[in-house]
Write a protein that holds these residues in place. Sequence first.
Motif, PDB file in Angstrom:
ATOM      1  N   CYS A   1      40.850  36.498  39.977  1.00 60.97           N
ATOM      2  CA  CYS A   1      42.157  36.909  40.469  1.00 60.97           C
ATOM      3  C   CYS A   1      42.826  35.754  41.208  1.00 60.97           C
ATOM      4  CB  CYS A   1      42.001  38.114  41.398  1.00 60.97           C
ATOM      5  SG  CYS A   1      43.555  38.827  41.961  1.00 60.97           S
ATOM      6  N   HIS A   2      44.009  35.370  40.758  1.00 60.75           N
ATOM      7  CA  HIS A   2      44.790  34.325  41.422  1.00 60.75           C
ATOM      8  C   HIS A   2      46.185  34.878  41.702  1.00 60.75           C
ATOM      9  CE1 HIS A   2      41.669  31.353  40.522  1.00 60.75           C
ATOM     10  NE2 HIS A   2      41.668  31.811  39.278  1.00 60.75           N
ATOM     11  N   GLU A   3      46.694  34.581  42.883  1.00 52.50           N
ATOM     12  CA  GLU A   3      47.982  35.146  43.295  1.00 52.50           C
ATOM     13  C   GLU A   3      49.132  34.730  42.391  1.00 52.50           C
ATOM     14  OE1 GLU A   3      48.809  34.340  47.357  1.00 52.50           O
ATOM     15  OE2 GLU A   3      47.120  35.524  48.129  1.00 52.50           O
TER      16      GLU A   3
ATOM     17  N   ASN B   1      40.509  41.032  44.183  1.00 50.92           N
ATOM     18  CA  ASN B   1      41.250  39.958  44.868  1.00 50.92           C
ATOM     19  C   ASN B   1      40.434  39.429  46.039  1.00 50.92           C
ATOM     20  OD1 ASN B   1      41.542  41.877  46.925  1.00 50.92           O
ATOM     21  ND2 ASN B   1      43.565  42.506  46.211  1.00 50.92           N
ATOM     22  N   THR B   2      41.047  38.628  46.885  1.00 53.33           N
ATOM     23  CA  THR B   2      40.317  37.974  47.988  1.00 53.33           C
ATOM     24  C   THR B   2      39.845  38.958  49.045  1.00 53.33           C
ATOM     25  OG1 THR B   2      42.450  37.505  49.039  1.00 53.33           O
ATOM     26  CG2 THR B   2      41.467  35.763  47.673  1.00 53.33           C
TER      27      THR B   2
ATOM     28  N   GLU C   1      49.100  34.521  39.215  1.00 48.67           N
ATOM     29  CA  GLU C   1      48.950  35.093  37.883  1.00 48.67           C
ATOM     30  C   GLU C   1      49.292  36.585  37.891  1.00 48.67           C
ATOM     31  OE1 GLU C   1      45.359  32.200  36.231  1.00 48.67           O
ATOM     32  OE2 GLU C   1      44.939  34.285  36.758  1.00 48.67           O
TER      33      GLU C   1
END
Length: 214
Positions: A21-23, A54-55, A25
């Motif tokens: 998960c990347h913000e 996510n984070t 994307e």
Amino acid sequence: MNGVDWMPSECDVSIRPGWFCHENEKPKSVNSLLQIYYKSVGRNCVLLLNVPPNTTGLISQEDAEVLFGFNEALQRIFSRNLVDNAHVRSDGYRGLNFRPDHILSNDLSTYWAPEQGKLKGYLELDMGAKIRFNVVRIQEAIHMGQRVIAHHVDVLKEDGEWATVVTGTTIGYKRLELLVVAMEAQLVRLYIDESRAEPLIASFGLYFDPITCL
């Protein structure tokens, strides 16, 4: 091809461009997931959809919204089988335990079977009135093995001629065909053109998908 055991393939796909998960994307759209569904589950495979946390260790809200939308779309498309009340006949069957109307059931332990030694045949469904559909579902009695090598589906046109709308190879546990253009027909035939052994068709369905854009 000549094995004794059926083993489904697994299609691994991520809801995002990558496996994490990347913000920056975004998740795939519901339409994209539906197309993947037709090309995986609809091609006799198992779909493994990766949804990365996510984070904070949670599923992101935008990913969750797409998943809920994906589920709602599948329910909308496949909740109603348009052939539930159809009259089914075939060009032959083995006996009362293998009647053509078994294909109207979702119970894969019951199925239509042609006469012993017959590797080709057809099933005809008469809906009693025209229906509009753009999805065809076919399932074999997979506990008896994957047998069909080639098949096609025809519809009877208004001019009295049969027209082919689906041409396919293997079926296996499940085959889904999404037509480019929706069809209207009262009579539909499934032809088994080639099979390794007597074809055993357990279930057949027609649906209307108003959502997926090819």
